[in-house]
Design a protein around this motif. Structure first.
Motif, PDB file in Angstrom:
ATOM      1  N   VAL A   1       0.837  -1.197   0.000  1.00  0.00           N
ATOM      2  CA  VAL A   1       0.000   0.000   0.000  1.00  0.00           C
ATOM      3  C   VAL A   1       0.875   1.251   0.000  1.00  0.00           C
ATOM      4  CG1 VAL A   1      -1.943   1.181   1.069  1.00  0.00           C
ATOM      5  CG2 VAL A   1      -1.685  -1.294   1.367  1.00  0.00           C
ATOM      6  N   LEU A   2       0.654   2.111  -0.995  1.00  0.00           N
ATOM      7  CA  LEU A   2       1.376   3.374  -1.095  1.00  0.00           C
ATOM      8  C   LEU A   2       0.514   4.476  -0.496  1.00  0.00           C
ATOM      9  CD1 LEU A   2       2.593   3.083  -4.809  1.00  0.00           C
ATOM     10  CD2 LEU A   2       3.500   1.977  -2.762  1.00  0.00           C
ATOM     11  N   VAL A   3       1.084   5.253   0.413  1.00  0.00           N
ATOM     12  CA  VAL A   3       0.326   6.279   1.132  1.00  0.00           C
ATOM     13  C   VAL A   3       0.701   7.674   0.637  1.00  0.00           C
ATOM     14  CG1 VAL A   3      -0.213   7.269   3.384  1.00  0.00           C
ATOM     15  CG2 VAL A   3       0.183   4.807   3.173  1.00  0.00           C
ATOM     16  N   GLY A   4      -0.315   8.459   0.310  1.00  0.00           N
ATOM     17  CA  GLY A   4      -0.086   9.849  -0.073  1.00  0.00           C
ATOM     18  C   GLY A   4       0.636   9.980  -1.391  1.00  0.00           C
ATOM     19  N   ASP A   5       1.622  10.894  -1.424  1.00  0.00           N
ATOM     20  CA  ASP A   5       2.300  11.205  -2.678  1.00  0.00           C
ATOM     21  C   ASP A   5       3.693  10.583  -2.755  1.00  0.00           C
ATOM     22  OD1 ASP A   5       3.421  12.751  -0.701  1.00  0.00           O
ATOM     23  OD2 ASP A   5       3.572  14.578  -1.911  1.00  0.00           O
TER      24      ASP A   5
ATOM     25  N   PHE B   1       3.300  -8.837  -5.010  1.00  0.00           N
ATOM     26  CA  PHE B   1       2.410  -7.935  -4.286  1.00  0.00           C
ATOM     27  C   PHE B   1       1.223  -7.490  -5.143  1.00  0.00           C
ATOM     28  CE2 PHE B   1       6.819  -7.196  -3.053  1.00  0.00           C
ATOM     29  CZ  PHE B   1       6.788  -7.326  -1.676  1.00  0.00           C
ATOM     30  N   GLU B   2       0.101  -7.283  -4.477  1.00  0.00           N
ATOM     31  CA  GLU B   2      -0.996  -6.508  -5.055  1.00  0.00           C
ATOM     32  C   GLU B   2      -0.775  -5.073  -4.597  1.00  0.00           C
ATOM     33  OE1 GLU B   2      -4.949  -8.041  -4.412  1.00  0.00           O
ATOM     34  OE2 GLU B   2      -4.200 -10.099  -4.256  1.00  0.00           O
ATOM     35  N   VAL B   3      -0.869  -4.109  -5.487  1.00  0.00           N
ATOM     36  CA  VAL B   3      -0.548  -2.717  -5.148  1.00  0.00           C
ATOM     37  C   VAL B   3      -1.823  -1.890  -5.014  1.00  0.00           C
ATOM     38  CG1 VAL B   3       0.717  -0.649  -5.834  1.00  0.00           C
ATOM     39  CG2 VAL B   3       1.650  -2.916  -6.363  1.00  0.00           C
ATOM     40  N   LYS B   4      -1.910  -1.138  -3.913  1.00  0.00           N
ATOM     41  CA  LYS B   4      -3.032  -0.239  -3.667  1.00  0.00           C
ATOM     42  C   LYS B   4      -2.479   1.151  -3.322  1.00  0.00           C
ATOM     43  CE  LYS B   4      -6.039  -3.724  -3.682  1.00  0.00           C
ATOM     44  NZ  LYS B   4      -7.113  -3.880  -4.686  1.00  0.00           N
ATOM     45  N   CYS B   5      -3.259   2.176  -3.579  1.00  0.00           N
ATOM     46  CA  CYS B   5      -2.872   3.552  -3.244  1.00  0.00           C
ATOM     47  C   CYS B   5      -3.971   4.199  -2.399  1.00  0.00           C
ATOM     48  CB  CYS B   5      -2.653   4.373  -4.502  1.00  0.00           C
ATOM     49  SG  CYS B   5      -1.330   3.771  -5.569  1.00  0.00           S
ATOM     50  N   VAL B   6      -3.569   4.848  -1.307  1.00  0.00           N
ATOM     51  CA  VAL B   6      -4.525   5.527  -0.437  1.00  0.00           C
ATOM     52  C   VAL B   6      -3.945   6.873  -0.016  1.00  0.00           C
ATOM     53  CG1 VAL B   6      -5.523   3.367   0.437  1.00  0.00           C
ATOM     54  CG2 VAL B   6      -3.596   4.425   1.636  1.00  0.00           C
ATOM     55  N   ASP B   7      -4.773   7.670   0.649  1.00  0.00           N
ATOM     56  CA  ASP B   7      -4.330   8.999   1.084  1.00  0.00           C
ATOM     57  C   ASP B   7      -3.747   9.000   2.488  1.00  0.00           C
ATOM     58  OD1 ASP B   7      -5.108  10.287  -1.288  1.00  0.00           O
ATOM     59  OD2 ASP B   7      -7.183  10.438  -0.599  1.00  0.00           O
ATOM     60  N   LYS B   8      -4.229   8.100   3.372  1.00  0.00           N
ATOM     61  CA  LYS B   8      -3.817   8.136   4.769  1.00  0.00           C
ATOM     62  C   LYS B   8      -3.375   6.757   5.262  1.00  0.00           C
ATOM     63  CE  LYS B   8      -6.986  11.946   5.889  1.00  0.00           C
ATOM     64  NZ  LYS B   8      -8.113  12.386   6.748  1.00  0.00           N
ATOM     65  N   VAL B   9      -2.508   6.778   6.282  1.00  0.00           N
ATOM     66  CA  VAL B   9      -1.998   5.537   6.855  1.00  0.00           C
ATOM     67  C   VAL B   9      -3.126   4.684   7.415  1.00  0.00           C
ATOM     68  CG1 VAL B   9      -0.552   4.558   8.680  1.00  0.00           C
ATOM     69  CG2 VAL B   9       0.267   6.523   7.369  1.00  0.00           C
ATOM     70  N   GLU B  10      -4.118   5.332   8.032  1.00  0.00           N
ATOM     71  CA  GLU B  10      -5.230   4.590   8.616  1.00  0.00           C
ATOM     72  C   GLU B  10      -5.954   3.750   7.567  1.00  0.00           C
ATOM     73  OE1 GLU B  10      -4.538   7.743   9.185  1.00  0.00           O
ATOM     74  OE2 GLU B  10      -3.869   7.522  11.273  1.00  0.00           O
ATOM     75  N   GLU B  11      -6.095   4.312   6.359  1.00  0.00           N
ATOM     76  CA  GLU B  11      -6.722   3.569   5.270  1.00  0.00           C
ATOM     77  C   GLU B  11      -5.852   2.390   4.858  1.00  0.00           C
ATOM     78  OE1 GLU B  11      -8.468   6.259   2.105  1.00  0.00           O
ATOM     79  OE2 GLU B  11      -7.263   7.706   3.225  1.00  0.00           O
ATOM     80  N   ALA B  12      -4.547   2.600   4.861  1.00  0.00           N
ATOM     81  CA  ALA B  12      -3.614   1.534   4.488  1.00  0.00           C
ATOM     82  C   ALA B  12      -3.708   0.370   5.463  1.00  0.00           C
ATOM     83  CB  ALA B  12      -2.192   2.079   4.448  1.00  0.00           C
TER      84      ALA B  12
ATOM     85  N   LYS C   1      -6.239  -0.605   7.273  1.00  0.00           N
ATOM     86  CA  LYS C   1      -7.489  -1.351   7.055  1.00  0.00           C
ATOM     87  C   LYS C   1      -7.359  -2.294   5.857  1.00  0.00           C
ATOM     88  CE  LYS C   1     -10.619   2.093   9.055  1.00  0.00           C
ATOM     89  NZ  LYS C   1     -11.744   3.037   8.775  1.00  0.00           N
ATOM     90  N   ILE C   2      -6.689  -1.811   4.811  1.00  0.00           N
ATOM     91  CA  ILE C   2      -6.508  -2.653   3.622  1.00  0.00           C
ATOM     92  C   ILE C   2      -5.639  -3.857   3.943  1.00  0.00           C
ATOM     93  CG2 ILE C   2      -5.400  -2.758   1.354  1.00  0.00           C
ATOM     94  CD1 ILE C   2      -6.366   0.091   0.871  1.00  0.00           C
ATOM     95  N   VAL C   3      -4.504  -3.612   4.634  1.00  0.00           N
ATOM     96  CA  VAL C   3      -3.572  -4.696   4.945  1.00  0.00           C
ATOM     97  C   VAL C   3      -4.250  -5.795   5.755  1.00  0.00           C
ATOM     98  CG1 VAL C   3      -1.493  -5.300   6.246  1.00  0.00           C
ATOM     99  CG2 VAL C   3      -1.499  -3.272   4.798  1.00  0.00           C
ATOM    100  N   GLU C   4      -5.111  -5.400   6.680  1.00  0.00           N
ATOM    101  CA  GLU C   4      -5.751  -6.391   7.552  1.00  0.00           C
ATOM    102  C   GLU C   4      -6.735  -7.289   6.805  1.00  0.00           C
ATOM    103  OE1 GLU C   4      -7.116  -3.954  10.824  1.00  0.00           O
ATOM    104  OE2 GLU C   4      -5.342  -4.517  12.002  1.00  0.00           O
ATOM    105  N   GLY C   5      -6.973  -6.997   5.537  1.00  0.00           N
ATOM    106  CA  GLY C   5      -7.808  -7.864   4.718  1.00  0.00           C
ATOM    107  C   GLY C   5      -7.001  -8.864   3.913  1.00  0.00           C
ATOM    108  N   TYR C   6      -5.677  -8.880   4.128  1.00  0.00           N
ATOM    109  CA  TYR C   6      -4.782  -9.782   3.404  1.00  0.00           C
ATOM    110  C   TYR C   6      -4.038 -10.697   4.375  1.00  0.00           C
ATOM    111  CZ  TYR C   6      -5.427  -7.134  -0.937  1.00  0.00           C
ATOM    112  OH  TYR C   6      -5.958  -6.550  -2.065  1.00  0.00           O
TER     113      TYR C   6
ATOM    114  N   GLY D   1       1.245  -7.819   4.526  1.00  0.00           N
ATOM    115  CA  GLY D   1       1.358  -6.626   3.682  1.00  0.00           C
ATOM    116  C   GLY D   1       2.542  -5.760   4.026  1.00  0.00           C
ATOM    117  N   ALA D   2       2.697  -4.702   3.246  1.00  0.00           N
ATOM    118  CA  ALA D   2       3.718  -3.693   3.493  1.00  0.00           C
ATOM    119  C   ALA D   2       3.114  -2.337   3.166  1.00  0.00           C
ATOM    120  CB  ALA D   2       4.953  -3.948   2.639  1.00  0.00           C
ATOM    121  N   ILE D   3       3.496  -1.330   3.936  1.00  0.00           N
ATOM    122  CA  ILE D   3       2.989   0.024   3.752  1.00  0.00           C
ATOM    123  C   ILE D   3       4.167   0.957   3.507  1.00  0.00           C
ATOM    124  CG2 ILE D   3       1.818   1.965   4.858  1.00  0.00           C
ATOM    125  CD1 ILE D   3       0.191  -0.076   6.472  1.00  0.00           C
TER     126      ILE D   3
END
Length: 362
Positions: free
Chosen positions: A176-180, A192-203, A205-210, A213-215
């Protein structure tokens, strides 16, 4: 790669011949190296090994980025064992038999670069590379390998084992890539499956569904326990300092930049910013180069550049100081924009009237 250099050590007559072949292979790749051997086997280009190999390790374990031991692996293992600390700080250790048939990555395979170095040496001397890390043997990208490639700081090293185990076992692992954060997606492999979010908190939540993960984030994190294994990676700020003559061409500056990035093993997409002195605000070469990289270009006054005191700086140039009022531009500009705790990962490199230096924060 390996800015502090690579030590090649041999203890037999045949081993010295192999060590010289290794040195030539590394020279061909532009990798700084030094060859050491027992006094009675010294030849041109070989330094004297004082004492036993164990004594050499005691004195030099932290001096080189990699040590290539041309000898039986048992000698190497016994010699380095007392000094092992962490895969994030130990030098790369390579074992090569005296005849040069096998090149074995023994220690710091991913983050220390031993796996890649073993392949370079094996190719150069016509040997068989032996890589035993599970992810490599299965053709999968590990978290620490990704961190090394992208110049990321691993904030919680103990997480590496369970996350890499999930990768090796074919479980679903997310990155999960956070911010910019500037991460070139093309270097992230199918591990890896790659996701992009704006905030760490969102990252989180995503990781806990796998399964794991790595942030990746620019932030300094308050590390937390998750319900699954997760490695927190901080993207170090990377700044390229520039200098060039008034009539320099963009293509020449781009060539110097690309050679510099290749030297430190940094993907072009990881450059956060370019920097130079403000009298170069109208430099078409700099403006065009930054635009092509898709990164901002910041300018600093001569006074600000002159005020910097840093142990990494190269000696001042009297000619440059006479022309613009400060003895060097690219190193100072890179260090200042990278931040107060930054360091040079590449000192100024000159080519076709252009200069480049690279700094990153710690």
């Amino acid at each position: 790669m390996f800015p502090r250099g690579i030590a090649i050590v041999a203890i037999t007559c045949r081993g010295v011949e192999t060590a010289l072949n290794i040195g030539q292979a590394l020279d061909d790749e532009g990798l700084k190296n030094s060859i050491f051997a027992s006094k009675k086997y010294i030849k041109s280009g070989v330094c004297e090994l004082e004492g036993k190999f164990g004594d050499f390790i005691k004195e030099n374990y932290g001096r080189f980025d990699a040590i290539v031991a041309v000898m039986a692996t048992g000698i190497t293992i016994r010699s380095v064992a007392p000094y092992l600390e962490s895969k994030l700080s130990d030098p790369a250790i390579i074992g090569v038999d005296a005849s040069g048939k096998f090149v074995i990555s023994l220690l710091s395979g991913h983050y220390g670069g031993a796996n890649g170095l073993a392949k370079i040496i094996a190719k150069g001397i016509g040997a068989i590379p032996v890589i035993t890390t599970a992810s490599d043997s299965m053709g999968k990208q590990s978290v620490d390998e990704l961190a090394k490639l992208l110049h990321l700081t691993i904030e919680n090293p103990k997480s590496l084992a369970p996350v890499n185990a999930a990768i090796v076992n074919g479980e679903r692992v997310v990155l999960v890539l956070v911010g910019d954060v500037k991460i070139p997606i093309d270097v992230v492999e199918e591990s890896f499956e790659v996701k992009c979010v704006d905030k760490v908190e969102e990252a989180v939540k995503i990781v806990e569904g796998y399964a794991a993960g790595a942030i990746i984030t620019k932030e300094l994190l308050n590390l937390r326990e998750l319900s699954v294994a997760c490695t927190f990676l901080r993207a170090r700020r990377v700044v390229v300092g520039l200098g060039c003559r008034r009539d320099s061409l963009c293509e020449h500056l781009l060539e110097t930049i690309n050679i510099a990035l290749e030297t430190v093993g940094l993907p072009a997409g990881r450059v956060d910013c370019f920097a130079s002195v403000d009298i170069k605000r109208d430099s078409a070469a700099m403006l065009d180069a930054a635009k092509l990289f898709g990164a901002p270009l910041e300018f600093l006054s001569v006074e600000v550049l002159r005020s910097l005191s840093h142990n990494d700086l190269s000696p001042d140039s009297e000619l440059v100081e006479e022309k613009i009022g400060v003895g060097g531009v690219c190193e100072r500009a890179a260090l200042i924009i990278a931040g107060k705790n930054s360091k040079l990962i590449l000192k100024k490199t000159k080519r076709n009237g252009t200069t480049v230096a690279i700094a990153e924060d710690k």
